[in-house]
Scaffold this active site. Structure first.
Site, PDB file in Angstrom:
ATOM      1  N   GLY A 247     -35.802 -36.212  20.223  1.00 43.40           N
ATOM      2  CA  GLY A 247     -35.071 -36.615  21.424  1.00 43.40           C
ATOM      3  C   GLY A 247     -35.178 -38.115  21.603  1.00 43.40           C
ATOM      4  N   SER A 248     -35.100 -38.559  22.846  1.00 43.49           N
ATOM      5  CA  SER A 248     -35.071 -39.997  23.116  1.00 43.49           C
ATOM      6  C   SER A 248     -36.458 -40.609  22.944  1.00 43.49           C
ATOM      7  CB  SER A 248     -34.568 -40.236  24.541  1.00 43.49           C
ATOM      8  OG  SER A 248     -35.434 -39.594  25.449  1.00 43.49           O
ATOM      9  N   THR A 249     -36.479 -41.905  22.703  1.00 41.59           N
ATOM     10  CA  THR A 249     -37.748 -42.616  22.531  1.00 41.59           C
ATOM     11  C   THR A 249     -38.553 -42.596  23.827  1.00 41.59           C
ATOM     12  OG1 THR A 249     -36.902 -43.940  20.712  1.00 41.59           O
ATOM     13  CG2 THR A 249     -38.736 -44.892  21.941  1.00 41.59           C
TER      14      THR A 249
ATOM     15  N   GLY B 133     -40.078 -39.187  24.107  1.00 39.47           N
ATOM     16  CA  GLY B 133     -41.036 -39.058  23.004  1.00 39.47           C
ATOM     17  C   GLY B 133     -42.345 -39.782  23.302  1.00 39.47           C
TER      18      GLY B 133
ATOM     19  N   CYS C 237     -28.282 -39.457  16.209  1.00 42.99           N
ATOM     20  CA  CYS C 237     -29.413 -40.382  16.114  1.00 42.99           C
ATOM     21  C   CYS C 237     -29.252 -41.294  14.907  1.00 42.99           C
ATOM     22  CB  CYS C 237     -30.716 -39.607  16.002  1.00 42.99           C
ATOM     23  SG  CYS C 237     -30.740 -38.488  14.598  1.00 42.99           S
TER      24      CYS C 237
ATOM     25  N   GLU D 249     -39.790 -34.728   8.928  1.00 41.53           N
ATOM     26  CA  GLU D 249     -39.425 -33.332   8.730  1.00 41.53           C
ATOM     27  C   GLU D 249     -38.452 -33.318   7.570  1.00 41.53           C
ATOM     28  OE1 GLU D 249     -38.384 -32.305  12.806  1.00 41.53           O
ATOM     29  OE2 GLU D 249     -40.498 -32.010  13.281  1.00 41.53           O
TER      30      GLU D 249
ATOM     31  N   ASN E 225     -27.714 -32.719  20.973  1.00 40.22           N
ATOM     32  CA  ASN E 225     -26.568 -33.223  20.193  1.00 40.22           C
ATOM     33  C   ASN E 225     -26.297 -32.442  18.907  1.00 40.22           C
ATOM     34  OD1 ASN E 225     -28.933 -34.411  19.109  1.00 40.22           O
ATOM     35  ND2 ASN E 225     -27.747 -36.063  18.214  1.00 40.22           N
TER      36      ASN E 225
ATOM     37  N   GLU F  30     -39.318 -37.389  16.419  1.00 40.19           N
ATOM     38  CA  GLU F  30     -38.079 -37.881  15.782  1.00 40.19           C
ATOM     39  C   GLU F  30     -37.238 -38.443  16.920  1.00 40.19           C
ATOM     40  OE1 GLU F  30     -37.144 -37.520  12.556  1.00 40.19           O
ATOM     41  OE2 GLU F  30     -38.438 -35.959  11.749  1.00 40.19           O
TER      42      GLU F  30
HETATM   43  P1  NAD Z   1     -34.036 -36.221  25.645  1.00 37.57           P
HETATM   44  O1  NAD Z   1     -35.209 -37.013  25.207  1.00 37.57           O
HETATM   45  O2  NAD Z   1     -33.503 -36.439  27.002  1.00 37.57           O
HETATM   46  O3  NAD Z   1     -34.384 -34.639  25.571  1.00 37.57           O
HETATM   47  C1  NAD Z   1     -34.797 -34.035  24.375  1.00 37.57           C
HETATM   48  C2  NAD Z   1     -35.459 -32.703  24.705  1.00 37.57           C
HETATM   49  O4  NAD Z   1     -36.659 -32.959  25.443  1.00 37.57           O
HETATM   50  C3  NAD Z   1     -34.623 -31.772  25.571  1.00 37.57           C
HETATM   51  O5  NAD Z   1     -34.865 -30.440  25.178  1.00 37.57           O
HETATM   52  C4  NAD Z   1     -35.179 -32.035  26.966  1.00 37.57           C
HETATM   53  O6  NAD Z   1     -34.975 -30.948  27.849  1.00 37.57           O
HETATM   54  C5  NAD Z   1     -36.648 -32.229  26.659  1.00 37.57           C
HETATM   55  N1  NAD Z   1     -37.402 -33.024  27.631  1.00 37.57           N
HETATM   56  C6  NAD Z   1     -36.939 -33.983  28.483  1.00 37.57           C
HETATM   57  N2  NAD Z   1     -37.966 -34.519  29.190  1.00 37.57           N
HETATM   58  C7  NAD Z   1     -39.099 -33.885  28.766  1.00 37.57           C
HETATM   59  C8  NAD Z   1     -40.478 -34.000  29.101  1.00 37.57           C
HETATM   60  N3  NAD Z   1     -40.902 -34.878  30.029  1.00 37.57           N
HETATM   61  N4  NAD Z   1     -41.376 -33.207  28.466  1.00 37.57           N
HETATM   62  C9  NAD Z   1     -40.970 -32.335  27.511  1.00 37.57           C
HETATM   63  N5  NAD Z   1     -39.674 -32.165  27.160  1.00 37.57           N
HETATM   64  C10 NAD Z   1     -38.746 -32.939  27.775  1.00 37.57           C
HETATM   65  O7  NAD Z   1     -32.916 -36.417  24.525  1.00 37.57           O
HETATM   66  P2  NAD Z   1     -31.423 -35.834  24.482  1.00 37.57           P
HETATM   67  O8  NAD Z   1     -30.582 -36.572  25.458  1.00 37.57           O
HETATM   68  O9  NAD Z   1     -31.465 -34.347  24.544  1.00 37.57           O
HETATM   69  O10 NAD Z   1     -30.994 -36.222  22.982  1.00 37.57           O
HETATM   70  C11 NAD Z   1     -30.510 -37.471  22.614  1.00 37.57           C
HETATM   71  C12 NAD Z   1     -31.609 -38.300  21.975  1.00 37.57           C
HETATM   72  O11 NAD Z   1     -32.179 -37.581  20.877  1.00 37.57           O
HETATM   73  C13 NAD Z   1     -31.108 -39.605  21.397  1.00 37.57           C
HETATM   74  O12 NAD Z   1     -32.009 -40.634  21.725  1.00 37.57           O
HETATM   75  C14 NAD Z   1     -31.114 -39.346  19.889  1.00 37.57           C
HETATM   76  O13 NAD Z   1     -31.233 -40.510  19.108  1.00 37.57           O
HETATM   77  C15 NAD Z   1     -32.284 -38.451  19.746  1.00 37.57           C
HETATM   78  N6  NAD Z   1     -32.209 -37.676  18.494  1.00 37.57           N
HETATM   79  C16 NAD Z   1     -33.053 -38.016  17.469  1.00 37.57           C
HETATM   80  C17 NAD Z   1     -32.977 -37.331  16.258  1.00 37.57           C
HETATM   81  C18 NAD Z   1     -33.895 -37.681  15.101  1.00 37.57           C
HETATM   82  O14 NAD Z   1     -34.021 -36.871  14.196  1.00 37.57           O
HETATM   83  N7  NAD Z   1     -34.535 -38.838  15.096  1.00 37.57           N
HETATM   84  C19 NAD Z   1     -32.039 -36.312  16.106  1.00 37.57           C
HETATM   85  C20 NAD Z   1     -31.192 -35.989  17.176  1.00 37.57           C
HETATM   86  C21 NAD Z   1     -31.290 -36.683  18.383  1.00 37.57           C
END
Ligand code: NAD
Length: 473
Positions: free
Chosen positions: A227-229, A232, A283, A456, A152, A249
């Protein structure tokens, strides 16, 4: 057409015949914008090895040199900000009116903050020991960092990891999302132009499988994940089983509390602009607006008008407020949440429709709900805002805190001191008073509860990329 190889290792894009390739499509038109290779075991291992071999020399540079390198990187990216904002608009659908600030200046702002912080960071301090001698407390780089980035705001999140990691003396393997990898081509050119040595920053492209290879690689010292919870939690479990350092995060469902004395027009304009940024795919979006029941209908009328007035359309057009969602799955998710919200008894006051045009669009929606409904509890990640009424301020605080997330928050009031007092009662990592600016470039950013572990940004961000070492003499 941009073609990016599967990996960037020790200063070069590496085209591997074994790597598969995927297309990157415009969420607005479906047009293919580029292709990107998918890194497998060999590419990930080569990138980690390059980071390992660059580590001793980079870790020995002075903090002043590392700060200067981050400043030069910010300068090169700033010189290319128009091109980077255009790319983000094309591949993510971020409105062009927003992408210069949201996608690029946020990144350069963080890098500049680290350019300023790093030279004076207390990497070594001394204190008297309990037995009358001296203890030197050193902050030494944690080592090779695997930095996993979502789609995003890719450049900003990459900067939020590169800034503190490089400041600490670590080397990095970045893994962008396959949904938005294209700005990383320019980022690697900028790294080279800024004179950051080969191998200090490497890239492996790909999705979950590539991310897992990086997370599980035996020679990675720390994973920094955004990324997503759900993802994570998997990554943290995998790191936990290896006693590997890990920071996360994650998602949010943040609340903006509007106090009864808040100035109506200014508050609504600020809220709607901030909440709908990047088409609601942030996020840190304040997706629950808590309104005092005493002024509920007055606020609702102005809010509905403001949301309905947003211009939906081609994100490249600078008059557009709301562009498309990233892909079909994202639109299906948003539509499903809105459908179930109606079934649960929520009222969609405006929006939530598919406009008659190609692309993954949903019109911006305002939903009247209660805090126990799914739409008020789950991260929607689209242009959808929930409004909830409260009777007194303690109820507003408890509704805001009644969430598994705790990323950010905001409080609006005519009395800034009072708003700051209410802000301090929220369980969230950063809280804006009378604005939606929940990020300060030189301050820590990260979540309470299921919004993540670690920070961070700011000097506190550096401490996530070091080991503390005590030398007792
Ligand atoms: P996602 O969790 O689907 O993917 C994030 C990253 O992880 C991508 O690069 C993806 O390819 C990788 N990934 C996916 N599965 C994995 C695994 N099993 N092992 C290792 N890597 C893996 O998230 P998204 O759809 O790319 O982003 C949206 C999410 O990110 C939302 O939940 C948003 O709230 C969150 N986000 C959080 C912050 C923050 O700072 N807290 C900032 C931006 C986005």
């Amino acid at each position: 057409m941009i073609e990016l190889a599967a990996s960037y290792v020790a200063g070069k894009w590496v085209t591997s015949t074994a790597a598969t390739t995927v297309e990157v499509a415009s969420p607005t038109t479906g047009e293919v914008l580029g292709t990107v290779g998918i890194a497998g075991d060999d590419e990930v291992s080569a990138a980690v090895a390059a980071a390992r071999s660059a580590l001793p020399a980079w870790a020995q540079t002075s903090p002043a040199e590392r700060g200067a390198a981050l400043g030069r990187l910010a300068d090169v990216l700033t010189a290319r900000k128009g091109e980077l904002a255009d790319l983000a608009t094309a591949e993510i659908g971020s409105p062009r009116s927003w992408s210069t600030f949201g996608q690029v200046i946020t990144a350069t702002g963080v890098l500049r903050a680290y350019a300023a912080i790093t030279p004076d960071h207390p990497f070594t301090t001394s204190r008297p020991s309990m037995t009358g001698g001296v203890v030197d407390v050193r902050q030494v780089p944690v080592g090779v960092v695997g930095a996993i980035v979502p789609w995003n705001t890719p450049l900003f999140i990459a900067a939020l990891k590169l800034g503190p990691a490089l400041a600490a003396g670590c080397t990095v393997v970045l893994k962008p999302s396959p949904d938005a990898p294209l700005t990383f081509g320019v980022l690697m050119e900028a790294i080279e132009e800024a004179g950051i040595p080969d191998g200090v920053v490497n890239v492996v492209n790909g999705g979950a499988a590539t991310g897992e290879l990086l997370t599980e690689h035996p020679d990675v010292d720390k994973i920094s994940f955004t990324g997503s919870t759900a993802v994570g939690a998997r990554i943290a479990a995998s790191c936990g089983s290896r006693i590997r350092r890990c920071s996360t995060e994650l998602g949010g469902k943040s609340a903006a509390i509007v106090l009864p004395d808040a100035p109506l027009e200014k508050t609504v304009a600020g809220l709607v602009g901030g909440v709908m940024g990047n088409n609601g795919q942030l996020c840190a979006a304040l997706t629950r607006i808590l309104l005092p029941r005493s002024r509920y209908h007055e606020y609702l009328t102005v809010l509905i008008a403001a949301v309905t007035a947003l211009t939906v359309g081609d994100p490249a057009d600078r008059s557009t407020d709301i562009g498309p969602l990233i892909n079909k799955a994202a639109r299906d998710k948003v539509e499903g949440l809105l459908r179930r919200a109606r079934d649960e008894g929520a009222t969609v006051l405006t929006g939530g429709e598919r406009p008659d045009r190609p692309g993954w669009f949903v019109t911006p929606a305002l939903v009247e709900a209660t805090n126990d409904m799914e739409i008020a509890r789950e991260e929607v990640f689209g242009p959808v805002v929930v409004v909830i009424a409260y009777d007194d301020i303690s109820e507003a605080v408890s509704i805001a805190n009644d969430s598994r997330y705790g990323l950010v928050g905001a409080v609006w009031s005519a009395d800034e001191e009072h708003a700051a007092t209410v802000a301090a009662q929220l369980q969230a990592g950063s809280i804006a008073v009378n604005s939606t600016a929940v990020l300060d470039f030189g301050s820590p950013f990260g979540g309470f509860k299921q919004s993540g572990i670690g920070r961070e940004g700011g000097p506190e961000g550096i401490t996530g990329f070091v080991e503390y070492q005590a030398i007792i003499r």
